[in-house]
Design a protein around this motif. Structure first.
Motif, PDB file in Angstrom:
ATOM      1  N   ASP A   1       8.647  -3.397  -2.203  1.00 30.42           N
ATOM      2  CA  ASP A   1       9.660  -2.779  -3.077  1.00 30.42           C
ATOM      3  C   ASP A   1       9.479  -1.273  -3.195  1.00 30.42           C
ATOM      4  O   ASP A   1      10.367  -0.572  -3.664  1.00 30.42           O
ATOM      5  CB  ASP A   1       9.572  -3.385  -4.489  1.00 30.42           C
ATOM      6  CG  ASP A   1       9.841  -4.873  -4.481  1.00 30.42           C
ATOM      7  OD1 ASP A   1      10.712  -5.301  -3.710  1.00 30.42           O
ATOM      8  OD2 ASP A   1       9.166  -5.589  -5.234  1.00 30.42           O
ATOM      9  N   LEU A   2       8.299  -0.791  -2.826  1.00 31.35           N
ATOM     10  CA  LEU A   2       8.010   0.626  -3.025  1.00 31.35           C
ATOM     11  C   LEU A   2       8.658   1.465  -1.925  1.00 31.35           C
ATOM     12  O   LEU A   2       8.720   1.052  -0.770  1.00 31.35           O
ATOM     13  CB  LEU A   2       6.498   0.876  -3.039  1.00 31.35           C
ATOM     14  CG  LEU A   2       5.708   0.091  -4.093  1.00 31.35           C
ATOM     15  CD1 LEU A   2       4.243   0.486  -4.035  1.00 31.35           C
ATOM     16  CD2 LEU A   2       6.265   0.339  -5.477  1.00 31.35           C
ATOM     17  N   THR A   3       9.088   2.633  -2.324  1.00 36.69           N
ATOM     18  CA  THR A   3       9.694   3.545  -1.381  1.00 36.69           C
ATOM     19  C   THR A   3       8.631   4.056  -0.419  1.00 36.69           C
ATOM     20  O   THR A   3       7.576   4.511  -0.853  1.00 36.69           O
ATOM     21  CB  THR A   3      10.290   4.759  -2.127  1.00 36.69           C
ATOM     22  OG1 THR A   3      11.083   4.267  -3.189  1.00 36.69           O
ATOM     23  CG2 THR A   3      11.097   5.627  -1.192  1.00 36.69           C
TER      24      THR A   3
ATOM     25  N   LEU B   1       6.657   6.528   1.426  1.00 35.43           N
ATOM     26  CA  LEU B   1       6.485   7.947   1.126  1.00 35.43           C
ATOM     27  C   LEU B   1       5.430   8.542   2.038  1.00 35.43           C
ATOM     28  O   LEU B   1       4.560   7.848   2.556  1.00 35.43           O
ATOM     29  CB  LEU B   1       6.051   8.132  -0.332  1.00 35.43           C
ATOM     30  CG  LEU B   1       7.126   7.855  -1.384  1.00 35.43           C
ATOM     31  CD1 LEU B   1       6.485   7.857  -2.757  1.00 35.43           C
ATOM     32  CD2 LEU B   1       8.218   8.906  -1.319  1.00 35.43           C
ATOM     33  N   ALA B   2       5.520   9.857   2.165  1.00 42.13           N
ATOM     34  CA  ALA B   2       4.518  10.556   2.950  1.00 42.13           C
ATOM     35  C   ALA B   2       3.227  10.638   2.154  1.00 42.13           C
ATOM     36  O   ALA B   2       3.186  10.341   0.969  1.00 42.13           O
ATOM     37  CB  ALA B   2       5.014  11.957   3.268  1.00 42.13           C
ATOM     38  N   THR B   3       2.164  11.063   2.818  1.00 40.88           N
ATOM     39  CA  THR B   3       0.907  11.284   2.132  1.00 40.88           C
ATOM     40  C   THR B   3       1.130  12.214   0.948  1.00 40.88           C
ATOM     41  O   THR B   3       1.937  13.127   1.004  1.00 40.88           O
ATOM     42  CB  THR B   3      -0.088  11.935   3.107  1.00 40.88           C
ATOM     43  OG1 THR B   3      -0.209  11.060   4.215  1.00 40.88           O
ATOM     44  CG2 THR B   3      -1.431  12.122   2.463  1.00 40.88           C
TER      45      THR B   3
ATOM     46  N   ALA C   1       3.887 -11.420 -15.323  1.00 39.76           N
ATOM     47  CA  ALA C   1       5.071 -11.856 -14.577  1.00 39.76           C
ATOM     48  C   ALA C   1       5.965 -10.669 -14.215  1.00 39.76           C
ATOM     49  O   ALA C   1       6.457 -10.557 -13.084  1.00 39.76           O
ATOM     50  CB  ALA C   1       5.864 -12.866 -15.415  1.00 39.76           C
ATOM     51  N   ARG C   2       6.144  -9.767 -15.174  1.00 42.38           N
ATOM     52  CA  ARG C   2       6.995  -8.591 -14.903  1.00 42.38           C
ATOM     53  C   ARG C   2       6.346  -7.691 -13.850  1.00 42.38           C
ATOM     54  O   ARG C   2       7.008  -7.200 -12.938  1.00 42.38           O
ATOM     55  CB  ARG C   2       7.220  -7.804 -16.189  1.00 42.38           C
ATOM     56  CG  ARG C   2       8.027  -6.522 -16.015  1.00 42.38           C
ATOM     57  CD  ARG C   2       9.472  -6.835 -15.680  1.00 42.38           C
ATOM     58  NE  ARG C   2      10.271  -5.621 -15.531  1.00 42.38           N
ATOM     59  CZ  ARG C   2      10.625  -5.103 -14.346  1.00 42.38           C
ATOM     60  NH1 ARG C   2      10.210  -5.669 -13.222  1.00 42.38           N
ATOM     61  NH2 ARG C   2      11.383  -4.020 -14.297  1.00 42.38           N
ATOM     62  N   ALA C   3       5.039  -7.488 -13.988  1.00 39.18           N
ATOM     63  CA  ALA C   3       4.349  -6.605 -13.038  1.00 39.18           C
ATOM     64  C   ALA C   3       4.381  -7.202 -11.626  1.00 39.18           C
ATOM     65  O   ALA C   3       4.567  -6.489 -10.638  1.00 39.18           O
ATOM     66  CB  ALA C   3       2.913  -6.384 -13.488  1.00 39.18           C
ATOM     67  N   ASP C   4       4.249  -8.509 -11.562  1.00 38.60           N
ATOM     68  CA  ASP C   4       4.213  -9.156 -10.243  1.00 38.60           C
ATOM     69  C   ASP C   4       5.551  -9.066  -9.515  1.00 38.60           C
ATOM     70  O   ASP C   4       5.630  -9.313  -8.304  1.00 38.60           O
ATOM     71  CB  ASP C   4       3.797 -10.626 -10.388  1.00 38.60           C
ATOM     72  CG  ASP C   4       2.317 -10.753 -10.718  1.00 38.60           C
ATOM     73  OD1 ASP C   4       1.604  -9.744 -10.579  1.00 38.60           O
ATOM     74  OD2 ASP C   4       1.888 -11.852 -11.118  1.00 38.60           O
ATOM     75  N   LEU C   5       6.605  -8.760 -10.267  1.00 31.64           N
ATOM     76  CA  LEU C   5       7.904  -8.593  -9.607  1.00 31.64           C
ATOM     77  C   LEU C   5       7.922  -7.354  -8.705  1.00 31.64           C
ATOM     78  O   LEU C   5       8.773  -7.228  -7.831  1.00 31.64           O
ATOM     79  CB  LEU C   5       9.020  -8.476 -10.651  1.00 31.64           C
ATOM     80  CG  LEU C   5       9.371  -9.743 -11.421  1.00 31.64           C
ATOM     81  CD1 LEU C   5      10.486  -9.447 -12.411  1.00 31.64           C
ATOM     82  CD2 LEU C   5       9.769 -10.860 -10.482  1.00 31.64           C
ATOM     83  N   VAL C   6       7.017  -6.442  -8.970  1.00 33.15           N
ATOM     84  CA  VAL C   6       6.934  -5.241  -8.127  1.00 33.15           C
ATOM     85  C   VAL C   6       5.955  -5.532  -6.998  1.00 33.15           C
ATOM     86  O   VAL C   6       4.774  -5.776  -7.240  1.00 33.15           O
ATOM     87  CB  VAL C   6       6.445  -4.025  -8.944  1.00 33.15           C
ATOM     88  CG1 VAL C   6       6.400  -2.790  -8.068  1.00 33.15           C
ATOM     89  CG2 VAL C   6       7.338  -3.795 -10.155  1.00 33.15           C
ATOM     90  N   ARG C   7       6.469  -5.520  -5.805  1.00 34.04           N
ATOM     91  CA  ARG C   7       5.629  -5.819  -4.646  1.00 34.04           C
ATOM     92  C   ARG C   7       5.554  -4.596  -3.744  1.00 34.04           C
ATOM     93  O   ARG C   7       6.344  -3.666  -3.877  1.00 34.04           O
ATOM     94  CB  ARG C   7       6.195  -7.013  -3.881  1.00 34.04           C
ATOM     95  CG  ARG C   7       6.236  -8.309  -4.695  1.00 34.04           C
ATOM     96  CD  ARG C   7       7.280  -9.230  -4.149  1.00 34.04           C
ATOM     97  NE  ARG C   7       8.589  -8.589  -4.121  1.00 34.04           N
ATOM     98  CZ  ARG C   7       9.667  -9.107  -3.572  1.00 34.04           C
ATOM     99  NH1 ARG C   7       9.612 -10.260  -2.976  1.00 34.04           N
ATOM    100  NH2 ARG C   7      10.825  -8.472  -3.612  1.00 34.04           N
ATOM    101  N   HIS C   8       4.611  -4.644  -2.831  1.00 35.59           N
ATOM    102  CA  HIS C   8       4.455  -3.522  -1.903  1.00 35.59           C
ATOM    103  C   HIS C   8       5.769  -3.179  -1.215  1.00 35.59           C
ATOM    104  O   HIS C   8       6.130  -2.017  -1.065  1.00 35.59           O
ATOM    105  CB  HIS C   8       3.403  -3.877  -0.847  1.00 35.59           C
ATOM    106  CG  HIS C   8       2.053  -3.311  -1.167  1.00 35.59           C
ATOM    107  ND1 HIS C   8       1.812  -1.965  -1.287  1.00 35.59           N
ATOM    108  CD2 HIS C   8       0.866  -3.919  -1.394  1.00 35.59           C
ATOM    109  CE1 HIS C   8       0.545  -1.763  -1.562  1.00 35.59           C
ATOM    110  NE2 HIS C   8      -0.060  -2.930  -1.647  1.00 35.59           N
TER     111      HIS C   8
END
Lengths: 475, 168
Positions: free
Chosen positions: A24-26, A28-30, A15-22
């Motif tokens: 939500d990610l910053t 970033l460059a390659t 449940a905690r891990a699923d709170l992080v979604r694509h």
């Protein structure tokens, strides 16, 4: 076995891990340029010429000072190398992060950028570039790290106690198993960021450091070492005792005692170990100051695994969840071991031991991958000890071959010294060999290649009753 | 010679799962992203490691665990040397949207020693075998087993204690 707490934990983590979604990610460059970019040979030649020219002019020694950034050369001091003024056109790598350090001691932290030399293997130099807040003057240093990608300072220290800070970068041996390296400390001297020297660099290493001359056919002995920053100082540690390392296995007790040092920076630009202290490092609790009991924990020789099955018995092996089952069938002339489980569909092995006893615990230490393993003893012959394991191709079962000087089993060796072997509940096969003074040398078996196993030393112990491993104690 | 595995593809394929792993270890998403970024940077320094996708992912996972531990250690140092067990639980914002039963577990999880938490996360979220966890953490399978066992017992005890206090 799945318990309620395990199920709850599994659900909560998911449940905690699923709170992080694509989303939500910053963005970033390659991460890195994937292919070396073409670089003009003329640029390379020009750069090389400039480097040689500058190095020829500026390499010189500097020494003691009142404040580290206002120093005069000291003729008799050790030689520090002034940084060459190269790399003004180098660029900061996308993954590098500038450091914030009060290099000139005015209470304002300078921003130090890390400009990477462009090379095909990313193994070039790094220019430390900043502008001093107190004077507005430019300052720089040169660091030779193992990679120019993602350069990040480990922190800032004031190892000489003069009120300004030194910048610490980690040098890391990327090929070392488990990691190894040492700190690079840069201090502002004569307006430049100069790399400091270490009086005893061996004590400032991290990683497993081999004891010279300890190499044997199957193992060598290593000290565990580390360095870190705490309270604005660099500290390092080395295990008091050395431990056996063989074929990717390091046999150390759960808790070990460390010698620690704080590193003090002298006017001459040399870091020296001081304030020798004591710490304990636990694989569970981490590192903490000694609490009085300054001894490594005992080798893991107990509790012994005592539950077995004989002919006609069947058991789900305690193998850390691998899921294998073993049974011993009567084939008329003796016992036949049959193993079922992942990748093992009724694998059989003819047991030679009279009245065989198969442990319900698997000797999992002796298998380097997820496969079945079984410890076999005999109710009729206490000398017998045998480890049977699934082959690397999982197609069959094979007895692992003991090699080296330490015998596997129970009895007396050619010198009349008693030895005993047993399996622990944690899945380690242990042999203890009697020493002259009534103590026992403890060994643990490890895979040393193919189907060979060898005993690696784990220390000297005493027993109130050697037939009862739980009576183990320090000598 | 070109690498057989493109690190950009690895990044696209595994960044989210690795950030999720890191967030379970370091509490907050910003630190988790930093940790994962560092892991990919470290991988990029080892051209040999990216020739085999399975090794690359294993390497990344180890890097994330190690970097998470370092991040927590740095955080402890910054918090004036508070002892290992004194790490504060996740902030309310972090776990506010978790169901109460999950939040309780997660708060208890953060009261465990770092090594215990790592073992539990790798075992019950990453679904690694004991052998894989041992390899990832550089410890023996026996230690993995004993650590997991003690950690589960500690987790249950903390949750029971907390639950008892709330009921009183």
């Amino acid at each position: 076995m799945s318990t309620d707490i395990e199920a709850r934990l599994r659900d909560a983590l998911a449940a905690r891990a699923d709170l992080v979604r694509h989303e939500d990610l910053t963005p970033l460059a390659t991460v890195v340029p994937l292919r070396p970019r073409w670089q003009s040979p003329w640029v390379l030649l020009a750069t090389a010429a400039a480097v040689l020219l500058v190095l020829g002019i500026v390499v010189q020694g500097v020494g003691g000072r009142e404040r580290s950034d206002r120093i005069a050369p000291q003729p008799d001091g050790p030689t520090l190398e002034m940084p060459a003024d190269v790399g003004r056109d180098w660029k900061a790598d996308d993954l590098s992060r500038p450091a914030r350090v009060d290099l000139d001691g005015d209470g304002v932290r300078e921003k130090v950028q890390f400009l990477s030399e462009k090379t095909d293997d990313y193994a070039g130099r790094v220019r430390l570039q900043t502008t001093l807040s107190s004077t507005g003057e430019e300052s720089w240093g040169i660091a030779e790290l193992t990679s120019t990608i993602g350069v990040t300072a480990r922190g800032a220290i004031d190892a000489d106690g003069d009120g300004d800070e030194e910048l610490v970068l980690p040098w890391e041996d990327l090929a070392a198993v488990g990691g190894a390296g040492h700190p690079l400390v840069f201090d502002l001297r004569d307006g430049l960021l100069v790399e400091m020297l270490a009086a005893d660099p061996d004590l400032l290493q991290s990683g497993d450091v081999a004891v010279p001359g300890s190499q044997t056919e199957f193992y060598d002995l290593v000290h565990e070492q580390d360095w870190w920053i705490k309270g604005g100082q660099v500290w390092s540690s080395r295990s008091v005792n050395a431990f056996a390392r063989g074929n990717m296995t390091l046999l150390r007790p759960e808790s070990i005692v460390l010698d620690t040092w704080r590193w003090e920076l002298g006017d001459d630009g040399v870091l020296r170990p001081t304030d020798q202290g004591c710490a304990e490092d636990s694989t569970v609790e981490g590192r903490h100051d000694c609490d009085g009991d300054q001894a490594d924990s005992l080798p893991a020789v107990q509790p012994a695994a005592t539950d077995t099955i004989g002919i006609g018995g069947e058991v789900a092996l305690d193998d850390g969840g691998l899921g294998y089952r073993a049974r011993v069938e009567d084939d008329g002339s003796g016992g036949t071991l049959v193993v079922d489980g992942p990748g093992a569909d009724g694998l059989v092995y003819a047991l030679s031991a009279p009245d065989p006893r198969v442990s319900t615990v698997s000797p999992t230490y002796l298998v380097g991958f997820d496969a079945a393993s079984v410890y076999v003893a005999s109710a009729a012959d206490p000398a017998v000890a045998e480890v049977v394991a699934q082959t690397a191709d999982l197609a069959g079962l094979v007895a692992l071959r003991p090699v080296g000087d330490v015998p596997l089993g129970t009895g007396s060796d050619s010198d009349g010294r008693a030895y005993r072997t047993w399996l622990t509940k944690a899945g380690a096969v242990v042999t203890v060999v009697e020493a002259e003074d009534g103590s026992w040398d403890s060994w643990q078996w490890a895979r040393v290649g193919g189907t060979d196993i060898a005993a690696l030393p784990t220390g000297r112990v005493c027993f109130a009753d050697v037939t009862d491993p739980s009576s183990v104690a320090r000598c | 010679m070109q690498p057989a595995v493109d690190i950009t593809e690895l990044y696209a394929a595994h960044r989210l799962s690795l950030v999720r792993l890191a967030v379970l270890l370091v509490d907050d998403i910003a630190s988790a992203e930093d940790v994962v970024q560092d892991a990919f940077a470290a991988l990029a320094r080892r051209p040999g490691a990216i020739k085999d996708p399975s090794k690359a992912l294993a390497y990344l996972r180890v890097s994330v665990v190690n970097a998470s531990r370092s991040a927590l250690r740095r955080r402890r140092t910054a918090r004036a040397y508070s002892p290992p067990h004194a790490l504060p639980p996740p902030t309310p914002e972090d776990t506010a949207v978790l169901a109460e039963e999950h939040r309780e577990v997660f708060v208890a999880l953060h009261a465990l020693a770092p090594r215990q938490r790592e073992v539990l996360v790798l075992r019950y979220w990453s679904n690694l075998s004991e052998a894989e966890i041992a390899a990832a953490l550089g410890i023996s399978q026996g230690t993995v087993k004993s650590t997991a066992s003690r950690a589960l017992a500690a987790l249950e005890k903390i949750m029971t204690t907390t639950s008892g206090k709330e009921q009183r």
